[in-house]
Motif scaffolding. Structure first.
Motif, PDB file in Angstrom:
ATOM      1  N   UNK A 269       0.762  -1.352   0.001  1.00 59.00           N
ATOM      2  CA  UNK A 269      -0.057  -0.047  -0.008  1.00 59.00           C
ATOM      3  C   UNK A 269       0.955   1.350   0.152  1.00 59.00           C
ATOM      4  N   UNK A 270       1.933   1.275   0.773  1.00 60.27           N
ATOM      5  CA  UNK A 270       2.781   2.362   0.951  1.00 60.27           C
ATOM      6  C   UNK A 270       3.644   2.656  -0.463  1.00 60.27           C
ATOM      7  N   UNK A 271       3.994   1.286  -1.200  1.00 59.46           N
ATOM      8  CA  UNK A 271       4.752   1.223  -2.502  1.00 59.46           C
ATOM      9  C   UNK A 271       3.902   1.970  -3.500  1.00 59.46           C
ATOM     10  N   UNK A 272       2.566   1.474  -3.634  1.00 59.01           N
ATOM     11  CA  UNK A 272       1.558   2.222  -4.562  1.00 59.01           C
ATOM     12  C   UNK A 272       1.430   3.470  -4.549  1.00 59.01           C
ATOM     13  N   UNK A 273       1.183   3.701  -3.255  1.00 59.48           N
ATOM     14  CA  UNK A 273       0.809   5.278  -3.015  1.00 59.48           C
ATOM     15  C   UNK A 273       2.086   6.091  -3.291  1.00 59.48           C
ATOM     16  N   UNK A 274       3.475   5.747  -3.205  1.00 62.45           N
ATOM     17  CA  UNK A 274       4.202   6.476  -3.466  1.00 62.45           C
ATOM     18  C   UNK A 274       4.773   6.368  -4.999  1.00 62.45           C
ATOM     19  N   UNK A 275       4.577   5.160  -5.612  1.00 65.62           N
ATOM     20  CA  UNK A 275       4.733   5.215  -7.152  1.00 65.62           C
ATOM     21  C   UNK A 275       3.940   5.849  -8.175  1.00 65.62           C
ATOM     22  N   UNK A 276       2.353   5.664  -7.452  1.00 64.63           N
ATOM     23  CA  UNK A 276       1.341   6.084  -8.462  1.00 64.63           C
ATOM     24  C   UNK A 276       0.516   7.329  -7.966  1.00 64.63           C
ATOM     25  N   UNK A 277       0.077   6.831  -6.892  1.00 63.29           N
ATOM     26  CA  UNK A 277      -1.383   7.743  -6.227  1.00 63.29           C
ATOM     27  C   UNK A 277      -0.832   9.070  -5.944  1.00 63.29           C
ATOM     28  N   UNK A 279       2.941  10.613  -5.998  1.00 67.01           N
ATOM     29  CA  UNK A 279       4.333  10.635  -5.781  1.00 67.01           C
ATOM     30  C   UNK A 279       5.020  11.774  -5.212  1.00 67.01           C
ATOM     31  N   UNK A 280       3.974  13.000  -5.179  1.00 74.16           N
ATOM     32  CA  UNK A 280       4.406  14.467  -4.682  1.00 74.16           C
ATOM     33  C   UNK A 280       4.536  14.077  -3.093  1.00 74.16           C
ATOM     34  N   UNK A 281       4.289  13.026  -2.610  1.00 73.01           N
ATOM     35  CA  UNK A 281       4.697  12.828  -1.453  1.00 73.01           C
ATOM     36  C   UNK A 281       6.023  12.317  -0.901  1.00 73.01           C
ATOM     37  N   UNK A 282       6.871  12.331  -1.964  1.00 71.37           N
ATOM     38  CA  UNK A 282       8.310  11.727  -1.464  1.00 71.37           C
ATOM     39  C   UNK A 282       9.107  12.569  -0.727  1.00 71.37           C
ATOM     40  N   UNK A 338       4.890   2.310  13.296  1.00 66.78           N
ATOM     41  CA  UNK A 338       4.080   2.409  12.045  1.00 66.78           C
ATOM     42  C   UNK A 338       4.586   3.666  11.225  1.00 66.78           C
ATOM     43  N   UNK A 339       4.984   3.068   9.789  1.00 71.10           N
ATOM     44  CA  UNK A 339       5.458   4.303   8.913  1.00 71.10           C
ATOM     45  C   UNK A 339       4.239   4.852   8.231  1.00 71.10           C
ATOM     46  N   UNK A 340       4.148   6.057   8.507  1.00 73.07           N
ATOM     47  CA  UNK A 340       3.116   7.087   8.003  1.00 73.07           C
ATOM     48  C   UNK A 340       3.658   8.086   7.236  1.00 73.07           C
ATOM     49  N   UNK A 341       3.627   7.790   5.737  1.00 72.60           N
ATOM     50  CA  UNK A 341       4.216   8.461   4.667  1.00 72.60           C
ATOM     51  C   UNK A 341       3.904   9.782   4.814  1.00 72.60           C
ATOM     52  N   UNK A 342       2.816  10.332   5.515  1.00 75.10           N
ATOM     53  CA  UNK A 342       2.593  11.676   5.285  1.00 75.10           C
ATOM     54  C   UNK A 342       2.752  12.283   6.680  1.00 75.10           C
ATOM     55  N   UNK A 343       3.502  11.816   7.678  1.00 68.97           N
ATOM     56  CA  UNK A 343       3.588  12.308   8.936  1.00 68.97           C
ATOM     57  C   UNK A 343       4.197  13.801   8.813  1.00 68.97           C
ATOM     58  N   UNK A 373      13.253   7.578  -6.168  1.00 68.69           N
ATOM     59  CA  UNK A 373      12.458   7.843  -7.241  1.00 68.69           C
ATOM     60  C   UNK A 373      12.704   7.041  -8.684  1.00 68.69           C
ATOM     61  N   UNK A 374      14.050   6.868  -8.924  1.00 67.34           N
ATOM     62  CA  UNK A 374      14.492   6.276 -10.209  1.00 67.34           C
ATOM     63  C   UNK A 374      13.972   4.492  -9.981  1.00 67.34           C
ATOM     64  N   UNK A 375      14.122   3.962  -8.853  1.00 65.56           N
ATOM     65  CA  UNK A 375      13.662   2.628  -8.894  1.00 65.56           C
ATOM     66  C   UNK A 375      12.154   2.715  -9.092  1.00 65.56           C
ATOM     67  N   UNK A 376      11.275   3.394  -8.384  1.00 59.78           N
ATOM     68  CA  UNK A 376       9.845   3.431  -8.540  1.00 59.78           C
ATOM     69  C   UNK A 376       9.248   3.822  -9.965  1.00 59.78           C
ATOM     70  N   UNK A 377      10.176   4.440 -10.760  1.00 56.43           N
ATOM     71  CA  UNK A 377       9.785   5.000 -11.929  1.00 56.43           C
ATOM     72  C   UNK A 377       9.870   3.950 -13.042  1.00 56.43           C
ATOM     73  N   UNK A 378      11.052   3.082 -12.551  1.00 55.66           N
ATOM     74  CA  UNK A 378      11.142   1.793 -13.682  1.00 55.66           C
ATOM     75  C   UNK A 378      10.555   0.484 -13.049  1.00 55.66           C
TER      76      UNK A 378
END
Length: 407
Positions: A269-277, A279-282, A338-343, A373-378
């Protein structure tokens, strides 16, 4: 109790190189915070382990009672033989690895010499080459459908970036990596550790001699030709600073990159959120991943007998600056495990606290961000390979050393 014997209790016999501690220290810290927030051990000498944020940061700021002259979590008790005495003087590193292993005033001006090379503006200049490097690394395995994200990717990035900063050959990256691992990861193997330090020091002694007659546009050359208050900086100081930049700039950042990829591989869920849904959250995600998987523990040396929070610390004792545990303290971070990506409020101390806060934090942040960024883009979809055995290193720096990934 020997350093390698089984742990009898985490409050009074902890061992940071114990397999259980390396694999999953989080539950151990949670238990200690409620039962014995500052643990103690006699392994490798009298050593204390704070687990609360407030204690770790308070000790980090108290430079009167807690010195940085010995920052190694596992004491380094070996001489560095093999560098002939005429070239190295009576002592190889009389000042250690300043500024990290120095107190003021030496710490102050040696840190000031390094800071311009890791400023925001300078780091922006390293980003293009870092991004190109990441792309080339991914090119090497993307068609295979699998990779060791630690050895094939994370481990390869910081050492090449640091080589660029120091002006040394990236062709020696594997050698540099081996030396750094010998010094930090295999700290209980005395011969291996000494060999690693010997190789690293011998290399930089030769590089310093070469730069004196053929300087370049790099950190090592600038350090060598700097003056402080009209006095040329000693070669031994330059040697220590060069060694520090390599050691501190390599293992720490590749561990952070590897840990972040492990998290994303195991949390879709974190991977997909960061990669697609989203990405500005990086930017926020980078800070949260640094908090949750802080790689570095440092040591401080107790300078005089002191009773700290009921703990009878004696001169010569060590205190392990447990920044990773501080960053998991629920008194400071809600849902700390818990990893909260938008903490949004994230006062983490992954880069330390006080005067010894990491001088290279801007570079480490950039490398982690670009690597993700490079990993998730590819490779936006990936997971741990079936039957994968992830191998973690610990002690001074915790991070994955084997991370089999399928995609």
């Amino acid at each position: 109790m020997t350093a390698t014997s089984p742990v009898t209790g985490w409050s009074d016999d902890f061992d940071v190189l114990d397999a259980a501690y390396i694999a999953d220290p989080f539950g151990i810290w949670d238990e200690l915070r409620t039962t014995c927030p500052i643990a103690h051990t006699e392994r490798r000498g009298s050593t204390w382990l704070p687990t609360r944020y407030d204690d770790v940061t308070a000790i980090a700021h108290d430079i009167e009672h807690f010195s940085s002259l010995e920052v190694a979590v596992i004491p380094f008790n070996g001489e560095i033989d093999g560098v002939d005495a005429e070239r190295r003087g009576e002592e190889v590193l009389p000042y250690g690895l300043p500024p990290i292993s120095a107190d003021p005033p030496l710490h102050t001006w040696t840190r000031r010499l390094l800071l311009p090379w890791f400023s925001h503006r300078r780091v922006e200049g390293y980003e293009a080459m870092t991004r190109s490097l990441c792309a080339r690394l991914i090119d090497g395995f993307v068609a295979t459908g699998c990779a060791d994200a630690a050895a094939d990717y994370a481990q390869q990035i910081p050492v090449r970036v640091i080589a660029h900063v120091l002006g040394v050959s990236p062709e020696l990256s594997d050698t540099f990596t081996s030396w750094v691992r010998d010094v930090l990861e295999f700290a209980d193997d005395h011969e291996r550790r000494v060999e690693g330090m010997r190789g690293l020091i011998t290399y930089f002694v030769d590089e310093i001699a070469r730069r004196k007659v053929d300087p370049g546009d790099d950190l090592l050359s600038e350090l060598l030709h700097n003056q402080v208050d009209g006095v040329q900086v000693e070669d031994s100081l330059v040697l220590g600073q060069a060694a520090l930049v390599l050691i501190a700039g390599v293992d720490t950042t590749w561990s952070a990159i590897g840990s972040a990829l492990w998290h994303l591989a195991t949390h879709p869920e974190d991977r997909r959120r960061l990669a697609a849904a989203d990405p500005g959250l990086m930017a926020l995600a980078v800070e949260e991943l640094l908090r949750a998987y802080s790689p570095v523990t440092m040591a401080r040396l107790v300078t005089t007998d002191i009773d700290y929070e009921g703990c009878p610390m004696r001169a010569g004792d060590k205190v392990l600056m447990n920044f990773p545990a501080a960053n998991r303290d629920p008194a400071v971070f809600p849902d700390a495990d818990t990893v909260v990506l938008d903490r949004a409020h994230n006062r983490h101390v992954a880069f330390g606290s006080g005067i010894h806060r990491c001088a290279g934090s801007n570079l480490a942040r950039m490398e982690l961000r670009v690597a993700l960024e490079e990993w998730l883009a590819r490779i936006p979809e990936f997971r741990l390979a079936d039957g994968a055995e992830v191998a973690w290193a610990g002690g001074q720096v915790r991070g994955p050393r084997r991370l089999p990934i399928a995609f």
